[in-house]
Each structure stands twice: as C-alpha cells, then as structure tokens.
Design a protein around this motif. Structure first.
Motif, PDB file in Angstrom:
ATOM      1  N   ASN A  61       0.827  -1.339   0.171  1.00  0.00           N
ATOM      2  CA  ASN A  61      -0.033   0.098   0.174  1.00  0.00           C
ATOM      3  C   ASN A  61       0.943   1.212   0.155  1.00  0.00           C
ATOM      4  O   ASN A  61       1.552   1.607   1.132  1.00  0.00           O
ATOM      5  N   ASP A  62       0.920   1.690  -1.185  1.00  0.00           N
ATOM      6  CA  ASP A  62       1.997   3.011  -1.410  1.00  0.00           C
ATOM      7  C   ASP A  62       1.073   3.890  -2.153  1.00  0.00           C
ATOM      8  O   ASP A  62       1.150   4.002  -3.395  1.00  0.00           O
ATOM      9  N   GLN A  63       0.630   4.970  -1.494  1.00  0.00           N
ATOM     10  CA  GLN A  63      -0.364   5.990  -2.229  1.00  0.00           C
ATOM     11  C   GLN A  63       0.287   7.259  -2.547  1.00  0.00           C
ATOM     12  O   GLN A  63      -0.192   8.345  -2.785  1.00  0.00           O
ATOM     13  N   THR A  64       1.880   7.157  -2.491  1.00  0.00           N
ATOM     14  CA  THR A  64       2.593   8.201  -2.741  1.00  0.00           C
ATOM     15  C   THR A  64       2.376   8.641  -4.150  1.00  0.00           C
ATOM     16  O   THR A  64       2.082   7.820  -5.104  1.00  0.00           O
ATOM     17  N   ARG A  65       2.013   9.964  -4.418  1.00  0.00           N
ATOM     18  CA  ARG A  65       1.659  10.471  -5.915  1.00  0.00           C
ATOM     19  C   ARG A  65       3.044   9.977  -6.930  1.00  0.00           C
ATOM     20  O   ARG A  65       3.946  10.382  -6.700  1.00  0.00           O
ATOM     21  N   GLY A  66       2.367   9.369  -8.024  1.00  0.00           N
ATOM     22  CA  GLY A  66       3.361   8.981  -8.920  1.00  0.00           C
ATOM     23  C   GLY A  66       4.005   7.818  -8.793  1.00  0.00           C
ATOM     24  O   GLY A  66       5.040   7.622  -9.566  1.00  0.00           O
ATOM     25  N   ALA A  67       3.972   7.183  -7.500  1.00  0.00           N
ATOM     26  CA  ALA A  67       4.937   6.062  -7.349  1.00  0.00           C
ATOM     27  C   ALA A  67       4.788   4.889  -8.301  1.00  0.00           C
ATOM     28  O   ALA A  67       3.434   4.637  -8.450  1.00  0.00           O
ATOM     29  N   ALA A  68       5.625   4.228  -8.701  1.00  0.00           N
ATOM     30  CA  ALA A  68       5.408   2.908  -9.351  1.00  0.00           C
ATOM     31  C   ALA A  68       5.577   1.831  -8.243  1.00  0.00           C
ATOM     32  O   ALA A  68       6.378   1.708  -7.492  1.00  0.00           O
ATOM     33  N   VAL A  69       4.417   1.069  -8.313  1.00  0.00           N
ATOM     34  CA  VAL A  69       4.104   0.045  -7.105  1.00  0.00           C
ATOM     35  C   VAL A  69       4.140  -1.430  -7.656  1.00  0.00           C
ATOM     36  O   VAL A  69       3.276  -1.764  -8.665  1.00  0.00           O
ATOM     37  N   GLY A  70       4.877  -2.357  -7.205  1.00  0.00           N
ATOM     38  CA  GLY A  70       4.947  -3.859  -7.515  1.00  0.00           C
ATOM     39  C   GLY A  70       5.946  -4.208  -6.652  1.00  0.00           C
ATOM     40  O   GLY A  70       6.581  -3.900  -5.878  1.00  0.00           O
ATOM     41  N   LEU A  71       6.013  -5.940  -6.908  1.00  0.00           N
ATOM     42  CA  LEU A  71       7.069  -6.363  -6.348  1.00  0.00           C
ATOM     43  C   LEU A  71       8.558  -5.698  -6.653  1.00  0.00           C
ATOM     44  O   LEU A  71       9.540  -5.462  -5.929  1.00  0.00           O
ATOM     45  N   ILE A  72       8.641  -5.064  -7.860  1.00  0.00           N
ATOM     46  CA  ILE A  72       9.766  -4.343  -8.332  1.00  0.00           C
ATOM     47  C   ILE A  72       9.006  -2.963  -8.629  1.00  0.00           C
ATOM     48  O   ILE A  72       8.215  -2.899  -9.777  1.00  0.00           O
ATOM     49  N   GLY A  73       9.482  -1.779  -8.124  1.00  0.00           N
ATOM     50  CA  GLY A  73       8.915  -0.364  -8.680  1.00  0.00           C
ATOM     51  C   GLY A  73       9.131  -0.370  -9.937  1.00  0.00           C
ATOM     52  O   GLY A  73       8.118  -0.128 -10.962  1.00  0.00           O
ATOM     53  N   VAL A  74      10.446  -0.205 -10.360  1.00  0.00           N
ATOM     54  CA  VAL A  74      10.926   0.046 -11.690  1.00  0.00           C
ATOM     55  C   VAL A  74      11.792  -0.823 -12.171  1.00  0.00           C
ATOM     56  O   VAL A  74      12.802  -0.996 -11.568  1.00  0.00           O
ATOM     57  N   GLN A  75      11.411  -1.762 -13.185  1.00  0.00           N
ATOM     58  CA  GLN A  75      12.356  -2.720 -13.655  1.00  0.00           C
ATOM     59  C   GLN A  75      13.212  -1.910 -14.884  1.00  0.00           C
ATOM     60  O   GLN A  75      12.485  -1.861 -16.040  1.00  0.00           O
TER      61      GLN A  75
END
Length: 296
Positions: free
Chosen positions: A210-224
């Motif tokens: 749960n990451d509601q930071t504006r513009g955040a990339a969210v998943g097991l890996i944020g940015v691949q």
C-alpha cells in the motif's frame, strides 16, 4: 484489467494451450533408458527420441558429477519425472535447443545445477510447464544458467536485500514463498532493478503493498529498468497505489523483459494512474505471460 492487457493475457494463454508437443528430445522419465550413451560422467542422446531413466540418472549422480546432453540429434531435454537428488555432486543439463521442466526437481543437499540452452528464444528457451519447478533445500547450493552464477534466495527479505545491494545481479527463487507473514509493505520491496530474476517455476503468494505516494511505481519491483524477470508466479497480490501512479503485480514500470510469468489478485490505483495485471506501464517486452488480476 485494460483491454490491452486482456488481449495480452488471452493471446499468451492461447499460445500456451496450443503449443505443439516437443519432438526430438532426450526425456528424463520413469521409462527404461534408451538411445542414450553414458560414459565418464556424461550421458548423451544417440537418437532423436531418447530416454534417460530417472533412477539411472540418480545412480550416476551419486557417484560423480553428471552432464546430461541432448546432442545434435535430440536437441531438447524434457524433465518428465520427479527428481529428488541428495547427492552433493553437480548436475548439468545441456540442450542444443530448449530445456523443458514438466515435473518437480528437488536438491536436498549442496549438490548444484547447471543449465545450458539456446539463448535465442526463437530457437530455444528454458520453460517450467505443468508442475515443473526446481527447488533447493540449501541456498548455498551452486546454480548457473548459461554460464551466469545465480544467488539463491528463499524469502522476500533475502531477495530484497540481495537486489538492493546489487541492482544488476542474478537472483533465483529457491522455493515457493508465502509473504502473508511480511505484513503490508509501504512501498515496493525492490524499488529498482536492472538484473535478472529467475523464478525457477516458483510462486510468490500474498504480496501486499500500500503505497499511495503520488506518481509512485508500485509492485514487487517498482521500476524494472532493464534485465529480465522470468518463470515466476505472483499469486493473490493486493497492491494499492496513488494518484498518477503505476501499479502491477511484478512491476509498476517495465523497461526490461518479462517472460513465462503469471499473476493473480487485485491492483487498485487512484485517478490518472496506470494499473495492469503484470505491469502498470510497459515500455518493453512482456512475452508468454498471462494474468487473472482485477484492476481498478
């Protein structure tokens, strides 16, 4: 799930269901050994359709390191029987084309595994089909794939720490992992990655972020940012992102390659965001994957 990702899921699943059976293969099975010549720690197919008995393989490996090779005739290696290996010796599977793992393989001791196959995915691949996976009881066991040494990890914390200390490294899951006990992550466990993650056919279950930071990339890996994620299932994910964010089970933003993978669960983002089953926002390759993810 957007129409775009529904189409990817449908096409990928159809491809898996309709794939023609592999011919010209050395098959490791419970049938008697046939069309295979074994000498000095090497078993090589001498016919297009050959069989290496699983008990014979286990006996050879108990004596010394063993290389099972498809040769030019069989081309592929298929693991069609369950293997439980207690030897401390090294097993090598060397295929001119593909290695197809259809049954579970267990390494109970420190015996290692080396996989060699064609790196050109048009002509060869490593695939974990049906119930196929490779499990290691000890993460100190050696694993090499096409000459690259992999770090084995048996939980998400170890994977997170390993990748965060080496963003371009080679990592593999030693077993299935249930992330329920980890609780809810406040951000992607792996913020950024440009290496290779090999799932070995394993499943990572119940990942919750749960990451509601504006513009955040969210998943097991944020940015691949580059590299590969392959042969992994993310089951029953629960991912929540914020406004103008990017969210998917495997990665929020993909600039690398994802192959032979699956996801299920829910991905929820606020307005002006990109939500997908496997990937939130994709800029590169997603191949032979499918998802059963509710996205909102």
């Amino acid at each position: 799930m957007s129409l775009h990702w529904k189409l990817i899921a449908a096409v990928s699943l159809f491809s898996l269901m309709m794939a023609a059976p592999v011919r010209a293969s050395l098959v490791i099975s419970s049938r008697p050994t046939q069309g295979v010549e074994c000498a000095s720690g090497v078993c090589t197919a001498t016919e297009r359709n050959a069989v290496l008995n699983v008990t014979d393989l286990t006996s050879f490996l108990a004596e010394s390191g063993l290389s099972v090779e498809s040769g030019r005739l069989a081309k592929n290696i298929v693991v069609a029987a369950r293997l439980r290996l207690a030897s401390t010796n090294m097993l090598t599977l060397y295929a001119a084309r593909s290695i197809l793992v259809d049954s579970p393989v267990y390494f109970d001791a420190l015996g290692g595994l080396s996989l060699k196959f064609s790196a050109n995915r048009d002509n060869g691949d490593l695939q974990f089909r049906s119930n196929g996976q490779v499990t290691f009881g000890n993460t100190s066991a050696p694993l090499t794939i096409n000459g690259k040494r992999y770090v084995l990890v048996d939980n998400l914390a170890a994977l997170k720490d390993g990748i965060n200390s080496n963003l371009s490294g080679y990592f593999a899951l030693a077993n299935d992992y249930d992330a329920s006990a980890d609780g809810v992550y406040s951000s992607s466990p792996i913020p950024r990655f440009r290496g290779t993650l090999e799932g070995l056919g394993h499943k990572l279950s119940n990942l919750s972020i749960n990451d509601q930071t504006r513009g955040a990339a969210v998943g097991l890996i944020g940015v691949q940012a580059d590299g590969f994620v392959r042969d992994i299932a993310l089951a029953n994910v629960d991912i929540v992102g914020g406004v103008a964010g990017m969210g998917g089970a495997i990665t929020g933003k993909n600039e690398g390659t994802i192959v032979n993978s699956f996801a299920s669960g829910t991905v929820t983002l606020l307005k002006s965001a990109y939500a997908g089953g496997l990937v939130g926002l994709n800029f590169n390759t997603v191949d032979n994957c499918h998802a059963d993810v509710l996205t909102t």
